[in-house]
Design a protein around this motif. Structure first.
Motif, short mmCIF file in Angstrom:
data_model
loop_
_atom_site.label_atom_id
_atom_site.label_comp_id
_atom_site.label_asym_id
_atom_site.label_seq_id
_atom_site.Cartn_x
_atom_site.Cartn_y
_atom_site.Cartn_z
N ARG A 134 0.85 -1.19 0.00
CA ARG A 134 0.00 0.00 0.00
C ARG A 134 0.88 1.24 0.00
NH1 ARG A 134 -2.56 3.38 3.76
NH2 ARG A 134 -1.60 2.27 5.50
N LEU A 135 0.58 2.17 -0.90
CA LEU A 135 1.37 3.38 -0.99
C LEU A 135 0.97 4.34 0.13
CD1 LEU A 135 3.48 4.91 -2.72
CD2 LEU A 135 1.57 5.95 -3.94
N THR A 136 1.95 4.85 0.85
CA THR A 136 1.72 5.81 1.92
C THR A 136 2.66 7.00 1.74
OG1 THR A 136 3.39 4.91 3.45
CG2 THR A 136 1.20 3.87 3.46
N LYS A 137 2.49 7.99 2.58
CA LYS A 137 3.36 9.16 2.52
C LYS A 137 4.81 8.80 2.82
CE LYS A 137 -0.25 12.48 3.81
NZ LYS A 137 -0.68 13.49 4.80
N ALA A 138 5.01 7.69 3.52
CA ALA A 138 6.37 7.29 3.90
C ALA A 138 7.02 6.36 2.87
CB ALA A 138 6.33 6.58 5.25
N SER A 139 6.30 6.00 1.81
CA SER A 139 6.85 5.07 0.81
C SER A 139 8.02 5.71 0.07
CB SER A 139 5.77 4.67 -0.19
OG SER A 139 4.72 3.97 0.45
N ARG A 140 9.12 4.97 -0.01
CA ARG A 140 10.33 5.45 -0.67
C ARG A 140 11.04 4.31 -1.38
NH1 ARG A 140 8.08 9.35 0.87
NH2 ARG A 140 8.92 11.23 1.88
N LEU A 141 11.84 4.68 -2.38
CA LEU A 141 12.71 3.73 -3.05
C LEU A 141 14.03 3.66 -2.29
CD1 LEU A 141 12.42 2.14 -5.82
CD2 LEU A 141 13.96 3.88 -6.75
N LYS A 142 14.59 2.48 -2.16
CA LYS A 142 15.89 2.34 -1.50
C LYS A 142 16.99 2.35 -2.56
CE LYS A 142 14.28 -0.11 2.60
NZ LYS A 142 14.43 -1.31 3.45
N SER A 143 18.06 3.06 -2.26
CA SER A 143 19.15 3.24 -3.22
C SER A 143 19.73 1.91 -3.69
CB SER A 143 20.25 4.11 -2.61
OG SER A 143 19.77 5.41 -2.31
N GLN A 144 19.84 0.94 -2.78
CA GLN A 144 20.46 -0.34 -3.16
C GLN A 144 19.64 -1.12 -4.17
OE1 GLN A 144 19.58 0.55 -0.05
NE2 GLN A 144 18.77 -1.17 1.19
N TRP A 145 18.35 -0.81 -4.25
CA TRP A 145 17.50 -1.52 -5.23
C TRP A 145 17.86 -1.17 -6.66
CZ3 TRP A 145 12.19 -0.11 -2.61
CH2 TRP A 145 12.08 -0.80 -1.38
N VAL A 146 18.40 0.03 -6.87
CA VAL A 146 18.73 0.47 -8.22
C VAL A 146 20.22 0.74 -8.39
CG1 VAL A 146 16.46 1.38 -8.82
CG2 VAL A 146 18.05 2.83 -7.56
N SER A 147 21.03 0.15 -7.51
CA SER A 147 22.48 0.30 -7.65
C SER A 147 22.93 -0.32 -8.97
CB SER A 147 23.17 -0.40 -6.47
OG SER A 147 24.56 -0.31 -6.60
N PRO A 148 23.62 0.44 -9.84
CA PRO A 148 23.97 -0.05 -11.19
C PRO A 148 24.86 -1.29 -11.17
CG PRO A 148 24.22 2.33 -11.04
CD PRO A 148 24.04 1.82 -9.63
N ARG A 149 24.59 -2.18 -12.13
CA ARG A 149 25.44 -3.38 -12.28
C ARG A 149 25.40 -3.88 -13.72
NH1 ARG A 149 21.81 -7.27 -8.24
NH2 ARG A 149 20.08 -7.54 -9.70
N GLY A 150 24.84 -5.02 -14.09
CA GLY A 150 25.03 -5.75 -15.34
C GLY A 150 24.51 -5.16 -16.62
N ALA A 151 24.03 -6.03 -17.50
CA ALA A 151 23.56 -5.68 -18.84
C ALA A 151 22.10 -5.20 -18.79
CB ALA A 151 23.72 -6.88 -19.77
N THR A 152 21.43 -5.13 -19.97
CA THR A 152 20.09 -4.53 -20.04
C THR A 152 19.08 -5.52 -20.62
OG1 THR A 152 21.09 -2.36 -20.42
CG2 THR A 152 18.73 -2.55 -20.85
N ALA A 153 18.38 -6.23 -19.73
CA ALA A 153 17.31 -7.15 -20.16
C ALA A 153 15.98 -6.39 -20.12
CB ALA A 153 17.28 -8.38 -19.28
#
Length: 278
Positions: A134-153
């Motif tokens: 459930r989306l709330t005012k406190a909902s945020r993306l965590k930096s480690q979820w989008v930390s750059p790494r491999g190729a592009t699928a």
């Protein structure tokens, strides 16, 4: 003396006859007025009936027009799936993707009462850090979820987002209505997918668009409208976005309106203006 009284009586008699005739005429005139009043009453009643019929006819017409122009049915829950590129080239964006996505989440939460969201991330590995939340005012993306790494699928990432969105919609309870939107962000070209071809993915996207799903395609280092067209995305919901412009891009994506020239111009840097076709 008798003649005097006789004269008086004669005068009285003639005055009486005159008054009688006058009263009778007045009475006849009153009867005529009554007839006119009756006719007026009949006319007023008929006029009132005609007015009532016209009012009813107008009401029916207004209701029909109102029904035809009515807004779409009320959406009980908004379903949002973010499909985010975390391939190695995304390193040029630094922490800006997180900031942009966070601004999107806050805008969506502010504009909608009930929202559930999920996140798919992709490089050459597909991951689901957020699912059915459930989306709330406190909902945020965590930096480690989008930390750059491999190729592009990219194709596999979009396919996974569609599958996740479908499961979210299938889990909407009872008779509640839902609206699905998938928001894709990538900065490169497909080079690592194995689950689905471009033609198959394009057909899948068109199929879900016919069901009312919204697809928003945000892309860097390319003409997003042209690239999006190859996947079946609408030009009005495809936008090129540069590094340094992510907050502006994602806030605009929080609206369901088509992207305008003005917002497209704000989403790109000067060096990327050549991707815009205006």
């Amino acid at each position: 003396m008798d003649l005097f009284y006789l004269t008086i009586l004669t005068i009285i008699f003639f005055l009486g006859v005159r008054n009688y005739n006058k009263n009778r005429q007045d009475s006849d005139d009153d009867d005529d007025d009554d007839d006119d009043d009756y006719n007026d009453d009949q006319y007023n009643k008929q006029s009132s009936i005609r007015q009532s019929r016209r009012y009813l006819d107008d009401s029916v017409t207004r209701n029909q027009n109102k029904k035809q122009m009515s807004t779409p049915e009320q959406i009980d829950v908004e379903l949002k799936v973010l499909c985010l590129d975390r391939s190695g080239s995304m390193d040029t964006f630094g922490n800006e993707i997180k900031e942009g996505v966070d601004s999107y989440l806050q805008e969506v939460c502010r504009k909608n009462k009930s929202v559930k969201w999920s996140t798919i991330t992709f490089d050459d590995v597909i991951e689901t850090p957020v699912a059915h939340e459930r989306l709330t005012k406190a909902s945020r993306l965590k930096s480690q979820w989008v930390s750059p790494r491999g190729a592009t699928a990219l194709r596999d990432g979009i396919l996974s987002a569609v599958e996740l969105a479908q499961s979210m919609q299938d889990n909407v309870s009872g008779n509640k209505t839902s609206q699905v939107e998938i928001v894709i962000f990538t900065d490169g070209q497909e080079n690592a997918s194995s689950r689905i071809s471009q033609q198959e993915l394009s057909e899948l996207i068109k199929q879900h668009k016919r069901k009312g799903w919204i697809f928003t395609f945000l892309a860097a280092n390319q003409d997003a409208v042209a690239s999006g067209h190859n996947y079946g995305f609408d030009a009005g919901r495809s936008m090129t976005s540069s590094a340094g412009r992510q907050i502006s891009t994602w806030k605009r994506a929080a609206s369901k309106k088509k992207f305008t020239k003005k917002c497209r111009a704000k989403a790109v840097s000067k060096k990327d203006r050549h991707y815009l076709n205006f």
